[in-house]
Scaffold this motif. Sequence first.
Motif, PDB file in Angstrom:
ATOM      1  N   VAL A   1      41.981  48.629  37.013  1.00  0.00           N
ATOM      2  CA  VAL A   1      41.784  47.256  37.653  1.00  0.00           C
ATOM      3  C   VAL A   1      41.123  47.210  39.206  1.00  0.00           C
ATOM      4  CG1 VAL A   1      43.620  46.237  38.731  1.00  0.00           C
ATOM      5  CG2 VAL A   1      44.137  46.928  36.220  1.00  0.00           C
ATOM      6  N   ALA A   2      40.525  45.785  38.736  1.00  0.00           N
ATOM      7  CA  ALA A   2      39.732  45.879  40.130  1.00  0.00           C
ATOM      8  C   ALA A   2      40.628  44.305  41.213  1.00  0.00           C
ATOM      9  CB  ALA A   2      38.637  45.819  40.085  1.00  0.00           C
ATOM     10  N   ASP A   3      41.848  44.555  40.764  1.00  0.00           N
ATOM     11  CA  ASP A   3      42.281  43.116  41.412  1.00  0.00           C
ATOM     12  C   ASP A   3      42.950  43.528  42.632  1.00  0.00           C
ATOM     13  OD1 ASP A   3      41.722  41.266  39.230  1.00  0.00           O
ATOM     14  OD2 ASP A   3      43.139  42.490  37.952  1.00  0.00           O
ATOM     15  N   VAL A   4      42.396  42.565  43.609  1.00  0.00           N
ATOM     16  CA  VAL A   4      43.384  42.409  44.449  1.00  0.00           C
ATOM     17  C   VAL A   4      44.428  41.133  44.961  1.00  0.00           C
ATOM     18  CG1 VAL A   4      42.498  42.070  47.259  1.00  0.00           C
ATOM     19  CG2 VAL A   4      40.779  42.699  45.714  1.00  0.00           C
ATOM     20  N   PRO A   5      45.286  41.708  44.785  1.00  0.00           N
ATOM     21  CA  PRO A   5      46.769  40.860  44.725  1.00  0.00           C
ATOM     22  C   PRO A   5      47.026  40.219  46.433  1.00  0.00           C
ATOM     23  CG  PRO A   5      47.498  43.185  45.361  1.00  0.00           C
ATOM     24  CD  PRO A   5      46.087  43.736  45.041  1.00  0.00           C
ATOM     25  N   ARG A   6      47.264  39.082  46.405  1.00  0.00           N
ATOM     26  CA  ARG A   6      47.445  38.428  47.869  1.00  0.00           C
ATOM     27  C   ARG A   6      48.180  38.907  48.410  1.00  0.00           C
ATOM     28  NH1 ARG A   6      42.825  35.019  47.900  1.00  0.00           N
ATOM     29  NH2 ARG A   6      40.556  36.492  46.790  1.00  0.00           N
ATOM     30  N   SER A   7      49.744  38.599  47.147  1.00  0.00           N
ATOM     31  CA  SER A   7      50.784  38.781  48.092  1.00  0.00           C
ATOM     32  C   SER A   7      51.559  39.281  46.948  1.00  0.00           C
ATOM     33  CB  SER A   7      51.692  37.194  48.284  1.00  0.00           C
ATOM     34  OG  SER A   7      51.879  36.516  46.823  1.00  0.00           O
TER      35      SER A   7
ATOM     36  N   TYR B   1      51.287  42.939  40.911  1.00  0.00           N
ATOM     37  CA  TYR B   1      51.393  43.899  42.064  1.00  0.00           C
ATOM     38  C   TYR B   1      52.835  44.253  41.200  1.00  0.00           C
ATOM     39  CZ  TYR B   1      54.337  44.970  45.981  1.00  0.00           C
ATOM     40  OH  TYR B   1      54.965  45.728  47.088  1.00  0.00           O
ATOM     41  N   GLN B   2      53.786  43.472  40.527  1.00  0.00           N
ATOM     42  CA  GLN B   2      54.915  43.431  40.401  1.00  0.00           C
ATOM     43  C   GLN B   2      54.988  44.488  39.282  1.00  0.00           C
ATOM     44  OE1 GLN B   2      56.724  39.629  39.631  1.00  0.00           O
ATOM     45  NE2 GLN B   2      56.317  39.138  41.834  1.00  0.00           N
ATOM     46  N   GLN B   3      54.040  44.500  38.612  1.00  0.00           N
ATOM     47  CA  GLN B   3      53.551  45.262  37.243  1.00  0.00           C
ATOM     48  C   GLN B   3      53.151  46.616  37.693  1.00  0.00           C
ATOM     49  OE1 GLN B   3      51.102  43.448  34.477  1.00  0.00           O
ATOM     50  NE2 GLN B   3      52.201  42.344  33.741  1.00  0.00           N
ATOM     51  N   GLY B   4      52.909  47.390  38.865  1.00  0.00           N
ATOM     52  CA  GLY B   4      52.881  48.336  39.117  1.00  0.00           C
ATOM     53  C   GLY B   4      50.926  48.553  39.716  1.00  0.00           C
ATOM     54  N   ARG B   5      50.509  47.696  39.509  1.00  0.00           N
ATOM     55  CA  ARG B   5      49.317  48.371  38.832  1.00  0.00           C
ATOM     56  C   ARG B   5      48.294  48.063  39.496  1.00  0.00           C
ATOM     57  NH1 ARG B   5      48.627  44.134  32.896  1.00  0.00           N
ATOM     58  NH2 ARG B   5      46.756  45.714  33.218  1.00  0.00           N
ATOM     59  N   THR B   6      48.234  47.094  40.326  1.00  0.00           N
ATOM     60  CA  THR B   6      46.932  47.149  42.007  1.00  0.00           C
ATOM     61  C   THR B   6      46.833  48.211  42.821  1.00  0.00           C
ATOM     62  OG1 THR B   6      48.329  45.853  43.146  1.00  0.00           O
ATOM     63  CG2 THR B   6      47.153  44.652  41.149  1.00  0.00           C
ATOM     64  N   TRP B   7      46.490  48.478  43.579  1.00  0.00           N
ATOM     65  CA  TRP B   7      46.073  49.894  44.734  1.00  0.00           C
ATOM     66  C   TRP B   7      46.527  49.103  46.561  1.00  0.00           C
ATOM     67  CZ3 TRP B   7      43.015  53.885  42.547  1.00  0.00           C
ATOM     68  CH2 TRP B   7      42.244  53.737  41.450  1.00  0.00           C
ATOM     69  N   SER B   8      46.232  48.227  46.681  1.00  0.00           N
ATOM     70  CA  SER B   8      46.269  47.761  48.340  1.00  0.00           C
ATOM     71  C   SER B   8      45.999  46.087  48.207  1.00  0.00           C
ATOM     72  CB  SER B   8      45.312  47.997  48.685  1.00  0.00           C
ATOM     73  OG  SER B   8      45.037  48.010  49.835  1.00  0.00           O
ATOM     74  N   PHE B   9      46.884  45.860  48.914  1.00  0.00           N
ATOM     75  CA  PHE B   9      46.438  44.466  49.945  1.00  0.00           C
ATOM     76  C   PHE B   9      45.081  44.054  50.178  1.00  0.00           C
ATOM     77  CE2 PHE B   9      50.647  44.152  49.252  1.00  0.00           C
ATOM     78  CZ  PHE B   9      51.256  42.992  48.252  1.00  0.00           C
TER      79      PHE B   9
ATOM     80  N   GLY C   1      38.745  38.544  39.165  1.00  0.00           N
ATOM     81  CA  GLY C   1      39.961  38.363  40.034  1.00  0.00           C
ATOM     82  C   GLY C   1      40.643  37.988  39.469  1.00  0.00           C
ATOM     83  N   ILE C   2      42.051  38.590  39.352  1.00  0.00           N
ATOM     84  CA  ILE C   2      43.536  37.236  39.285  1.00  0.00           C
ATOM     85  C   ILE C   2      44.470  38.560  39.874  1.00  0.00           C
ATOM     86  CG2 ILE C   2      43.226  37.169  36.345  1.00  0.00           C
ATOM     87  CD1 ILE C   2      45.083  39.829  36.592  1.00  0.00           C
ATOM     88  N   GLY C   3      44.338  38.482  41.540  1.00  0.00           N
ATOM     89  CA  GLY C   3      45.146  39.111  41.871  1.00  0.00           C
ATOM     90  C   GLY C   3      46.217  37.447  42.906  1.00  0.00           C
ATOM     91  N   LEU C   4      44.661  36.148  42.980  1.00  0.00           N
ATOM     92  CA  LEU C   4      45.953  35.397  42.857  1.00  0.00           C
ATOM     93  C   LEU C   4      47.188  34.728  41.674  1.00  0.00           C
ATOM     94  CD1 LEU C   4      43.597  33.521  44.747  1.00  0.00           C
ATOM     95  CD2 LEU C   4      44.951  34.051  45.406  1.00  0.00           C
ATOM     96  N   ALA C   5      46.752  35.308  40.499  1.00  0.00           N
ATOM     97  CA  ALA C   5      48.090  35.029  39.891  1.00  0.00           C
ATOM     98  C   ALA C   5      49.307  35.116  40.034  1.00  0.00           C
ATOM     99  CB  ALA C   5      46.678  35.370  38.353  1.00  0.00           C
ATOM    100  N   THR C   6      50.238  34.144  39.691  1.00  0.00           N
ATOM    101  CA  THR C   6      51.328  34.938  39.106  1.00  0.00           C
ATOM    102  C   THR C   6      51.835  34.889  38.250  1.00  0.00           C
ATOM    103  OG1 THR C   6      52.411  32.277  39.800  1.00  0.00           O
ATOM    104  CG2 THR C   6      52.027  33.561  42.163  1.00  0.00           C
ATOM    105  N   LEU C   7      51.574  34.577  37.319  1.00  0.00           N
ATOM    106  CA  LEU C   7      52.111  34.855  35.829  1.00  0.00           C
ATOM    107  C   LEU C   7      51.282  35.399  34.837  1.00  0.00           C
ATOM    108  CD1 LEU C   7      52.663  31.084  34.952  1.00  0.00           C
ATOM    109  CD2 LEU C   7      53.949  32.586  35.075  1.00  0.00           C
ATOM    110  N   ASN C   8      51.308  36.358  33.826  1.00  0.00           N
ATOM    111  CA  ASN C   8      50.783  36.941  32.984  1.00  0.00           C
ATOM    112  C   ASN C   8      49.990  36.394  32.925  1.00  0.00           C
ATOM    113  OD1 ASN C   8      49.323  38.704  31.255  1.00  0.00           O
ATOM    114  ND2 ASN C   8      51.271  39.983  31.244  1.00  0.00           N
ATOM    115  N   THR C   9      48.377  36.309  32.551  1.00  0.00           N
ATOM    116  CA  THR C   9      47.582  35.644  31.372  1.00  0.00           C
ATOM    117  C   THR C   9      47.131  36.144  30.375  1.00  0.00           C
ATOM    118  OG1 THR C   9      45.834  37.046  32.569  1.00  0.00           O
ATOM    119  CG2 THR C   9      45.891  35.344  33.757  1.00  0.00           C
ATOM    120  N   ASP C  10      47.943  36.954  30.088  1.00  0.00           N
ATOM    121  CA  ASP C  10      47.873  37.632  28.632  1.00  0.00           C
ATOM    122  C   ASP C  10      48.925  36.594  27.563  1.00  0.00           C
ATOM    123  OD1 ASP C  10      46.226  39.053  28.484  1.00  0.00           O
ATOM    124  OD2 ASP C  10      47.713  40.839  29.181  1.00  0.00           O
ATOM    125  N   SER C  11      49.810  35.721  28.655  1.00  0.00           N
ATOM    126  CA  SER C  11      50.857  35.075  28.261  1.00  0.00           C
ATOM    127  C   SER C  11      50.727  33.326  28.385  1.00  0.00           C
ATOM    128  CB  SER C  11      52.509  35.657  28.535  1.00  0.00           C
ATOM    129  OG  SER C  11      52.585  37.065  27.935  1.00  0.00           O
TER     130      SER C  11
END
Length: 323
Positions: A121-127, A133-141, A171-181
Motif C-alpha cells: 500500500v502506498a496510500d498516504v492517509p490525511r486523517s 488508516y482505520q484498517q491498519g494498512r498505512t505506514w504513516s501520515f 492514492g486513496i488516503g483521502l477516502a473515508t469509505l472503502n472503494t471496494d464497497s
Amino acid sequence: MIGQKLVVKMEGTTPSADLLNRIRRGEIGGVILFGANVTTPAALEAVTARLQNAAAVAGRPSLLIATDQEGGAVKRIPWAPPTLSPPQMGAIGLSKTAHDQGVATGRALLGLGINCDLAPVADVPRSTASFMYQQGRTWSFDPALTTTLSNSFARGLWSAGEVPVMKHFPGIGLATLNTDSYVVKLSASKAALAAGLQPYVAAIAHAMPMIMLSNATYTAYDSINGAGWSRTIVNGLLRGQLGFRGVTITDSLSGTAKARGIRVGQLALRAAVAGTDMILLTGSEASTAATYDLLLAAARSGEIPRTTLRTSYDRILALKASL
C-alpha cells in the motif's frame, strides 16, 4: 491478448476443472489467491504447481499468481512474512526494516509458488478518518516516510524475485469509505492530491514493475471515470506525466461494479479501452468467464483497439519473461 489481461479468483482449495481448462485455452493471465484458498504450505504449493502446469503443458505464458500479503490486517498466508504490519514498520521508521521484511516476504511467497504480491500500500492517509488508516494498512501520515518505507518494501520484494504492486494510484488516503464497497468520488484539487503521488514518483524512478489503479474517481483529473478505467489517469497522468513504463492493473472491479449498479464486464471493457493492462476480477468463476467472453467479443468487433491490446500484451509478457 484478452486472456493475458485477466487476473481471476479461484474458488475453493483446489483448482476446478473449468478453471484449469480456461488456463489451457489461454483465457486467463493470472490467478489471485485469498485466505479461503489456503490450508497448509504443502497444499498451497500443490495448488500453484497445478495452475502453472496447466499453462505450461498448453504452451501458454506462465501465470501471475498473486495474493495480498501486506502484513498486519491484510495477510492471506498467515504463516508467511511480513512479521510486521505497515503501521509497525512506520513506527520504527527505518528503510532497512521495510526492505528486509520485503525480502523475507518475497522469498516465502516464491517458495509457495506465488510470484506477485499485491503490495505495498502506498496510500498516504490525511486523517484518522481515512478508511485505509482505520484498517491498519498505512505506514504513516507523513508522505516522505510513506514514500521511503513503501518503496523499500517493494524493492525488497523485487530483489527476491517477487513482483511488487504499488497501490492504489493515484492514492486513496483521502477516502473515508472503502472503494471496494462504495462509490467514492474525491473532489480534492491536483495540489491536494500531489502528496499521494510521491510514493509513485519514487517507484517509477526505481523501475518498479507494476502499479494498481484505484477504484475512486478524482474530479481534478476525470469527473466521470474511476482511475482504473480513466484514460486521462492511466495514459495522461501515470504514463504521460510520470513516465511509468511497467504493467498497470485495476483494483478488483467486482465490488465497485456492484456498488455502481452496473455489470462488472462493462467496467472491465472501459478499463481495456482506456489502456489498463490487467484487470482484476474477484467474482465467481462463472462471472469472470462471462467477462472474458464480453471482452473477446469487444476486441473482435474493434471496440477495444487492437493496438491498445497489443501494447498491453507486450508489457505483460515482458514482465512474465523477467521472472
